[in-house]
Design an enzyme around this catalytic site. Structure first.
Site, short mmCIF file in Angstrom:
data_model
loop_
_atom_site.label_atom_id
_atom_site.label_comp_id
_atom_site.label_asym_id
_atom_site.label_seq_id
_atom_site.Cartn_x
_atom_site.Cartn_y
_atom_site.Cartn_z
CG ASP A 95 -2.15 0.90 1.01
OD1 ASP A 95 -2.46 1.86 0.26
OD2 ASP A 95 -2.89 0.20 1.72
CG ASP A 196 -4.38 6.10 1.07
OD1 ASP A 196 -5.41 4.97 1.61
OD2 ASP A 196 -3.76 7.45 1.19
CD GLU A 248 -9.17 4.71 -1.18
OE1 GLU A 248 -9.87 4.37 -0.68
OE2 GLU A 248 -7.58 5.63 -0.80
CG HIS A 322 -8.97 -0.77 5.08
ND1 HIS A 322 -8.89 -1.26 3.99
CD2 HIS A 322 -8.37 0.55 5.61
CE1 HIS A 322 -8.14 0.16 3.37
NE2 HIS A 322 -7.44 1.43 4.26
CG ASP A 323 -10.77 2.62 4.50
OD1 ASP A 323 -10.03 2.90 5.59
OD2 ASP A 323 -10.24 3.05 3.46
C1 NOJ Z 1 -7.59 5.69 2.61
C2 NOJ Z 1 -7.44 4.84 3.67
O1 NOJ Z 1 -8.29 3.07 2.64
C3 NOJ Z 1 -7.94 4.97 4.71
O2 NOJ Z 1 -7.89 3.62 5.36
C4 NOJ Z 1 -7.16 6.21 4.77
O3 NOJ Z 1 -7.49 6.90 6.51
C5 NOJ Z 1 -7.05 7.23 4.55
N1 NOJ Z 1 -7.25 7.09 2.71
C6 NOJ Z 1 -6.14 8.10 4.35
O4 NOJ Z 1 -4.89 7.89 3.49
#
Ligand code: NOJ
Length: 549
Positions: A95, A196, A248, A322-323
């Protein structure tokens, strides 16, 4: 094997498996579980950020991009992990958190001590004449996106937490640093990279946002983002034919994603997008609840499938990460139909065009955490919004209900391996509470039950390897107006595949297309499914029909 035939497994290292009893998952813990992942059939593991970090945002605040955080292990452990994974035909995806660094990063520390070279690595601006922040933009974790530094009498930009300072990609030295970091991990044999929030790296103009007050229109898919990605590609992972990358993309468009991941775009191999995971946001607000809008979900997924296919661009396919809250709790029914609905969601997603991602625990039907005390929450965003919602006058009871549905911690509880204390995740005290249903929902139970969700995932992953039509076929939506059924067809040369899913716990009637009459059932979540032209689908019933002419 081509990337289109592969499935990726996402590991949140902090919560996967702890080998040394400190309550944190670690790399030796992952090594112990590689046989399990091989059995599932996945060919890539994406690890969430596990570099040196103060952990304000669980690793997304990186203080050293070239070092594994010692709480996860050493570089030797990492190298051992790569070797062991390779023996099992599994590649590693790391990542790359390149939009921002931790404020503890050496670059930022130099910057706030007045070193001009490093100040130019970040986005510092003077305040307005009245001393207020340069713009009215809001951080994605709540509160203003600018932080004042007294010694410099300037503000720095942080689109996320105040300890996550945005990097200045306009600066060629920053861009070279980023390419060097990718090349450093490439030299360790890593072929996979997830970037990210990478569509936020190119900031446009710094103006007040009159519409949403968050400023996203000024930095999302910004003016130079495609140029920067092409350059990064050319200088790093693009030098490796075997590389697999995924960006992402926050609040993006199909048009931009076609440019990010088009076959000849020389940017990335694929994109994560989130529109389909906002269909239960009331008034587009994450912290306002409503039931998910099924027609919108279907319309969005169909639109992206077709839009990307027409331009030969590539989606990542996912319900969970994970989010996000757990899909079975969100789009399924984790109480009355946990197995049927989890399998239905898996079938619906895994037969689409794109690369499927399985988030740890999804393959055994792990549910939301349903925490009942703010002390149980660890996530910076959840804690911030607990306070924000409280200051807006919401009752604690209401706020708990919202967090139980929306908090990122729903996905971050320890992996449930067995019914032993702490679900076999750790011998110590876990860094975050467990979800209380682990005595029932766990890997041991899943492996012992031939009808489990695990074996359903295993079969779907195998199907993608076996049937080219799943990996590469054309996507055609079916029953677009149906209020309960999500169905589509895939075609490739002489192969045809129909995927039929009842998204609800109530039965419904459908008229199958004539072509389905003599087709073979490849997979179903009921043992006695009979595909007849006029049929009643049972609660969450889902099946796949196939023929090769
Ligand atoms: C996306 C990530 O998946 C998340 O977990 C993170 O808090 C934010 N980007 C900031 O890096």
């Amino acid at each position: 094997m081509k990337h289109s035939h592969k499935t990726v497994y996402q590991i949140y290292p902090k919560s996967f498996c702890d080998s040394n009893g400190d309550g944190w998952g670690d790399l030796q813990g992952v090594i112990r579980k590689l046989d399990y992942l091989q059995m599932l059939g996945i060919e890539y593991i994406w690890f969430n950020a596990m570099f040196v970090s103060p952990q304000r945002d669980n690793g997304y605040d990186v203080a050293d991009y070239r070092m594994i955080d010692p709480r996860y292990g050493t570089m030797d452990d990492f190298e051992q992990l790569c070797q062991e994974a390779k023996k099992r035909n599994i590649d590693i995806m790391l990542d790359m958190v390149f939009n921002h660094t931790s404020t503890e990063h050496e670059w930022f520390q130099k910057a706030i001590h007045g070193d001009e070279t490093y100040k130019n690595y970040y986005i510092f601006r003077k305040g307005n004449a009245d001393g207020s922040a340069p713009t009215n933009w809001q951080s994605k974790f709540g509160g203003p996106a600018w932080e004042y530094v007294e010694s410099l009498d300037e503000y720095y930009l942080h689109l996320y937490d105040v300890t996550q300072a945005d990097l200045n990609w306009e600066n060629p030295a920053v861009r070279q640093e980023m390419a060097d970091i990718v090349n450093y991990w490439r030299s360790k044999g890593v072929h996979g990279f997830r970037f990210d929030v990478v569509n936020l790296i190119s900031k446009g103009s710094f103006e007040d946002d009159p519409d949403h007050f968050d400023g996203r229109q000024f930095y999302t898919d910004g003016p130079h983002v495609h140029e920067y990605l092409k350059e990064l590609n050319e200088r790093s992972f693009g030098l490796d034919e075997a590389s697999m990358t995924v960006g992402e993309m926050s609040s993006t468009t199909i048009e931009n994603c076609v440019r990010y991941s088009g076959a000849n775009a020389h940017e990335l191999s694929s994109v994560f997008t989130f529109h389909h995971l906002k269909v239960d946001y009331k008034n587009k607000q994450k912290w306002s609840l409503m039931n998910f809008d099924f027609l919108e979900l279907k319309q969005l997924l169909n639109q992206w499938q077709i839009g990307m296919q027409e331009a030969n661009a590539w989606n990542a396919l996912f319900w969970c990460n994970h989010d996000q809250p757990r899909a079975v709790s969100r789009f399924g029914d984790d109480k009355k139909y946990p197995k049927q609905s989890a399998k239905m969601l898996a079938t619906c997603l895994h037969c689409m065009r794109g690369t499927p991602y399985v988030y740890q625990g999804e393959e055994i039907g792990m549910t939301n955490a349903y925490f009942t005390d703010i002390q149980q929450y660890q996530d910076v965003e959840s804690i911030n919004f607990f306070n924000i919602l409280k200051s807006l006058g919401k009752s604690e009871q209401e706020i708990y209900h919202i967090l139980q549905e929306r908090s990122r911690d729903n996905a971050r509880t320890p992996m449930q391996w067995n019914d032993q204390p702490n679900a076999g995740f750790t011998d110590g005290t876990p860094w975050i509470s467990l979800t209380s249903n682990y005595p029932i929902i766990n890997v041991n139970n899943a492996l012992a039950d031939p009808d489990s969700i695990f074996y359903h995932y295993q079969k779907l992953i195998q199907m993608r390897k076996t049937y080219d039509v799943i990996a590469e076929g054309n996507y055609v939506p079916l029953f677009e107006e149906h209020l309960q059924v999500f169905a589509y067809k895939r075609t490739l040369k002489n192969e045809e595949l129909y995927v039929i899913n009842n998204f609800y716990g109530s039965p419904c009637l459908i008229q199958l297309p004539e072509a389905c009459a003599d087709m073979k059932i490849l997979i179903s979540n009921y043992s006695d499914t009979k595909a007849v032209d006029e049929m009643t689908l049972r609660p969450y019933e889902s099946f796949v029909l196939y023929q090769s002419k």
